[in-house]
Design an enzyme around this catalytic site. Structure first.
Site, mmCIF file in Angstrom:
data_model
loop_
_atom_site.group_PDB
_atom_site.id
_atom_site.type_symbol
_atom_site.label_atom_id
_atom_site.label_comp_id
_atom_site.label_asym_id
_atom_site.label_seq_id
_atom_site.Cartn_x
_atom_site.Cartn_y
_atom_site.Cartn_z
ATOM 1 N N LYS A 1 0.842 -1.209 0.000
ATOM 2 C CA LYS A 1 0.000 0.000 0.000
ATOM 3 C C LYS A 1 0.875 1.257 0.000
ATOM 4 O O LYS A 1 0.648 2.178 -0.778
ATOM 5 C CB LYS A 1 -0.902 0.016 1.241
ATOM 6 C CG LYS A 1 -1.613 1.355 1.437
ATOM 7 C CD LYS A 1 -2.434 1.400 2.699
ATOM 8 C CE LYS A 1 -1.750 1.979 3.902
ATOM 9 N NZ LYS A 1 -1.604 3.432 3.928
ATOM 10 N N ASN A 2 1.857 1.282 0.892
ATOM 11 C CA ASN A 2 2.633 2.518 1.029
ATOM 12 C C ASN A 2 3.581 2.757 -0.138
ATOM 13 O O ASN A 2 4.151 3.843 -0.265
ATOM 14 C CB ASN A 2 3.406 2.521 2.349
ATOM 15 C CG ASN A 2 2.477 2.708 3.539
ATOM 16 O OD1 ASN A 2 1.295 3.010 3.362
ATOM 17 N ND2 ASN A 2 3.003 2.518 4.737
ATOM 18 N N CYS B 1 -5.435 8.533 8.918
ATOM 19 C CA CYS B 1 -5.582 7.862 10.203
ATOM 20 C C CYS B 1 -5.474 8.875 11.331
ATOM 21 O O CYS B 1 -4.734 9.851 11.223
ATOM 22 C CB CYS B 1 -4.462 6.835 10.377
ATOM 23 S SG CYS B 1 -4.804 5.244 9.669
ATOM 24 N N ARG C 1 0.143 14.845 12.484
ATOM 25 C CA ARG C 1 0.576 14.579 11.116
ATOM 26 C C ARG C 1 0.601 15.836 10.243
ATOM 27 O O ARG C 1 -0.123 15.943 9.258
ATOM 28 C CB ARG C 1 -0.281 13.483 10.474
ATOM 29 C CG ARG C 1 -0.278 12.236 11.301
ATOM 30 C CD ARG C 1 -0.933 11.097 10.590
ATOM 31 N NE ARG C 1 -0.011 10.407 9.678
ATOM 32 C CZ ARG C 1 -0.323 9.291 9.052
ATOM 33 N NH1 ARG C 1 -1.494 8.751 9.218
ATOM 34 N NH2 ARG C 1 0.554 8.736 8.239
ATOM 35 N N ASP D 1 4.131 0.916 12.064
ATOM 36 C CA ASP D 1 2.916 0.261 11.575
ATOM 37 C C ASP D 1 2.749 -1.160 12.123
ATOM 38 O O ASP D 1 1.680 -1.757 11.981
ATOM 39 C CB ASP D 1 2.912 0.225 10.032
ATOM 40 C CG ASP D 1 2.592 1.587 9.440
ATOM 41 O OD1 ASP D 1 2.142 2.480 10.179
ATOM 42 O OD2 ASP D 1 2.778 1.770 8.225
ATOM 43 N N ARG E 1 -8.813 -0.141 4.058
ATOM 44 C CA ARG E 1 -7.977 0.876 3.409
ATOM 45 C C ARG E 1 -6.640 0.262 2.988
ATOM 46 O O ARG E 1 -6.065 0.669 1.977
ATOM 47 C CB ARG E 1 -7.668 2.023 4.379
ATOM 48 C CG ARG E 1 -8.779 3.033 4.530
ATOM 49 C CD ARG E 1 -8.295 4.189 5.379
ATOM 50 N NE ARG E 1 -6.926 4.527 5.016
ATOM 51 C CZ ARG E 1 -5.991 4.921 5.856
ATOM 52 N NH1 ARG E 1 -6.242 5.055 7.135
ATOM 53 N NH2 ARG E 1 -4.780 5.206 5.431
HETATM 54 C C1 UD1 Z 1 4.057 6.906 6.034
HETATM 55 C C2 UD1 Z 1 3.177 5.699 5.868
HETATM 56 C C3 UD1 Z 1 2.585 5.266 7.200
HETATM 57 C C4 UD1 Z 1 3.697 5.077 8.235
HETATM 58 C C5 UD1 Z 1 4.587 6.299 8.298
HETATM 59 C C6 UD1 Z 1 5.801 6.101 9.211
HETATM 60 C C7 UD1 Z 1 2.358 6.016 3.615
HETATM 61 C C8 UD1 Z 1 1.194 6.264 2.712
HETATM 62 N N1 UD1 Z 1 2.117 6.009 4.936
HETATM 63 O O1 UD1 Z 1 3.206 7.963 6.509
HETATM 64 O O2 UD1 Z 1 1.901 4.030 7.020
HETATM 65 O O3 UD1 Z 1 3.108 4.879 9.505
HETATM 66 O O4 UD1 Z 1 5.079 6.617 6.968
HETATM 67 O O5 UD1 Z 1 6.520 4.996 8.841
HETATM 68 O O6 UD1 Z 1 3.465 5.763 3.163
HETATM 69 N N2 UD1 Z 1 5.914 14.793 10.227
HETATM 70 C C9 UD1 Z 1 6.087 16.116 10.479
HETATM 71 N N3 UD1 Z 1 6.056 16.994 9.430
HETATM 72 C C10 UD1 Z 1 5.861 16.590 8.155
HETATM 73 C C11 UD1 Z 1 5.700 15.219 7.892
HETATM 74 C C12 UD1 Z 1 5.730 14.329 8.955
HETATM 75 O O7 UD1 Z 1 6.252 16.516 11.640
HETATM 76 O O8 UD1 Z 1 5.845 17.420 7.250
HETATM 77 C C13 UD1 Z 1 5.917 13.830 11.370
HETATM 78 C C14 UD1 Z 1 4.581 13.107 11.506
HETATM 79 O O9 UD1 Z 1 3.671 13.888 12.257
HETATM 80 C C15 UD1 Z 1 4.969 11.851 12.211
HETATM 81 C C16 UD1 Z 1 6.374 11.557 11.641
HETATM 82 O O10 UD1 Z 1 6.836 12.788 11.075
HETATM 83 O O11 UD1 Z 1 5.062 12.055 13.594
HETATM 84 C C17 UD1 Z 1 6.404 10.476 10.577
HETATM 85 O O12 UD1 Z 1 5.591 10.855 9.475
HETATM 86 P P1 UD1 Z 1 5.911 10.432 7.988
HETATM 87 O O13 UD1 Z 1 7.185 9.653 7.938
HETATM 88 O O14 UD1 Z 1 5.795 11.632 7.131
HETATM 89 O O15 UD1 Z 1 4.713 9.457 7.688
HETATM 90 P P2 UD1 Z 1 3.722 9.469 6.464
HETATM 91 O O16 UD1 Z 1 4.473 9.698 5.196
HETATM 92 O O17 UD1 Z 1 2.552 10.307 6.774
#
Ligand code: UD1
Length: 421
Positions: free
Chosen positions: A22-23, A117, A122, A307, A399
């Site tokens: 998925k990711n 989620c 986030r 995850d 999802r």
């Molecule tokens: C992706 C995965 C999700 C997984 C996560 C961490 C997808 C579609 N989803 O989510 O399943 O749980 O990686 O392995 O690939 N953050 C910030 N600022 C930002 C972006 C992120 O502070 O601009 C923080 C988030 O709040 C969170 C952490 O960084 O605490 C990790 O987020 P991130 O690695 O960006 O996860 P996703 O890409 O949303």
């Protein structure tokens, strides 16, 4: 609203085939917006999130052909709008993956604020920091973000991510493929899904080096072309079925799982006394024998994946002795604890640490899938609980897991999906 009913099932056994990730598939599909030529993506899992992404691509003007199972052909000959649909963005946070491609190709994006989620705030500040470094103007309004590249387009630069965000790395990577000059992403995320995205982009003609390390280098090119690409197997789905074997003390062959992608899960299961063997086409897990408690901490890849935190916690409730779980990636990812406690797990939390007393005989209860992976954790717990466990809000599970109930049934689980009414 549908729900899943799961009964105590005894040891699971047999083989399960892991689907495309998925990711990985979500950013791969978003990347098809970077070119007017056709891209063909194979091993696409049938998931609700994939349907949202296909709808999103169509809204932007792409022709999406999914008539062949597991294959999605996308041809974005023209982009008809650069405005995201708020409903789709609300449904799926990964809709923000369109920002990088659209900014690079069209020079302007209007993106409503994302949902997804409920696991913490986030924010997308790191995505925006990256776009600004590439020369874009970023206007943040209450309910949307407006990005503009200016008449010269994007320009490569060095970008340091304060946290190795997966989504920010992917978005910046896609934007930088068409920027002028060189972009370097420092403290980049190193997840296998990043490498998969870079592999597709390079097939499309991008010049990306060192994806999978914490410093990715991208030489911008004038244009990208179509390409053919097969999605990597889902390491989180693989981990979930490895835990299904462990929690039921069963024996499961997780076919198509890539051992190198689930190393921390293998290591932690082995610490608990679970037998894990790498086979020619996957991973064999045998949960028979005496098991012991462990402590774990989630981290960005190659650390233990956030995850798999909730499914692993469900397993730890059944193992003799006290375990601790520390969540460092998301600030609010213990909502499943309340649900596991309804089943008798007796877990306590303080800030980002959970203490699992272990050795519990769980009992069936009415529980919620509070997020996608928490839903999987509830089903795992239900497999070993006495009586029936009713899991509601299973749209979260759908999802991100393909044929979830069917795959568990094939391993001998007493599980079914029913309409809540
Ligand atoms: C992706 C995965 C999700 C997984 C996560 C961490 C997808 C579609 N989803 O989510 O399943 O749980 O990686 O392995 O690939 N953050 C910030 N600022 C930002 C972006 C992120 O502070 O601009 C923080 C988030 O709040 C969170 C952490 O960084 O605490 C990790 O987020 P991130 O690695 O960006 O996860 P996703 O890409 O949303």
């Amino acid at each position: 609203m549908a729900k899943i009913l799961v009964n105590n099932s005894g040891p699971l056994s047999g083989e399960v085939e892991i689907s495309g990730a998925k990711n990985a598939v979500l950013p791969l599909l978003a990347a098809t917006l970077l070119t007017e030529e056709e891209c063909i993506i194979e091993s696409v899992p049938a998931l609700a999130d994939v349907n949202v992404m296909k709808k999103m691509l169509s809204n932007y003007g792409a022709e999406v052909d999914d008539s062949i199972p597991k294959t999605v052909k996308v041809k974005a000959a023209q982009i008809v709008t650069v405005e995201g649909d708020p409903d789709l963005v609300q449904e799926m946070r990964a809709s923000t993956m369109a920002m990088g491609p659209l900014l690079a190709r069209c020079g302007r994006v209007v993106m409503p604020m994302p949902g997804g989620c409920t696991i913490g705030k986030r924010p997308i500040d790191l995505h925006l920091k990256g776009f600004k470094a590439l020369g874009a103007t970023v206007i943040e309004e209450d309910d949307k973000v407006i990005l503009e590249a200016g008449p010269e387009g994007l320009k490569g630069d060095a970008i340091y991510l304060d946290f190795p965000s997966v989504g920010a790395t992917e978005n910046i990577l896609m934007a930088a493929t068409l920027a002028k000059g060189t972009t370097i992403i420092e403290n980049a995320a190193k997840e296998p899904e990043i490498i998969d995205l870079a592999n597709l982009l390079n097939k499309m003609g991008a010049k990306i080096k060192s994806a999978g390390t914490d410093m990715i280098r991208i030489e911008g090119v004038e244009r990208l072309s179509g390409a053919f690409h097969e999605v990597i197997p889902d390491r989180i789905e693989a981990g979930t079925f490895m835990l299904a074997a462990a929690i039921t003390r069963g024996q499961v062959h997780v076919k198509n799982g890539i051992p190198g992608h689930v190393r921390p899960i293998i290591a932690k299961l082995k610490e608990c006394g679970v037998t894990v063997e790498v086979t020619s086409d996957g991973i064999y897990v045998d949960g028979r024998g005496d098991l012991v408690a462990t402590d774990l901490k989630t981290l960005p890849y190659p650390g233990f994946p956030t995850d798999i935190q909730s499914p692993f916690m469900a397993f730890l409730t059944t193992v003799e002795g006290k375990s601790t779980v520390r969540e460092t990636v998301f600030e609010n990812r213990f909502m499943h604890v309340v649900e596991l406690n309804r089943m008798g797990a007796d877990i306590t939390t303080e800030n980002r640490e959970a203490v699992i007393p272990g050795g519990k005989k769980l009992h069936g209860a009415k529980v919620r899938a509070t997020d996608l992976r928490a839903g999987a954790a509830m089903v795992l717990a239900g497999l070993v609980a006495t009586g029936t466990t009713e899991v509601s809000e299973i749209y979260h599970i759908e999802r991100g897991y393909e044929n979830f109930v069917g795959k568990f049934k094939a391993l001998g689980a007493d599980i079914m999906k029913v309409d809540e009414d």
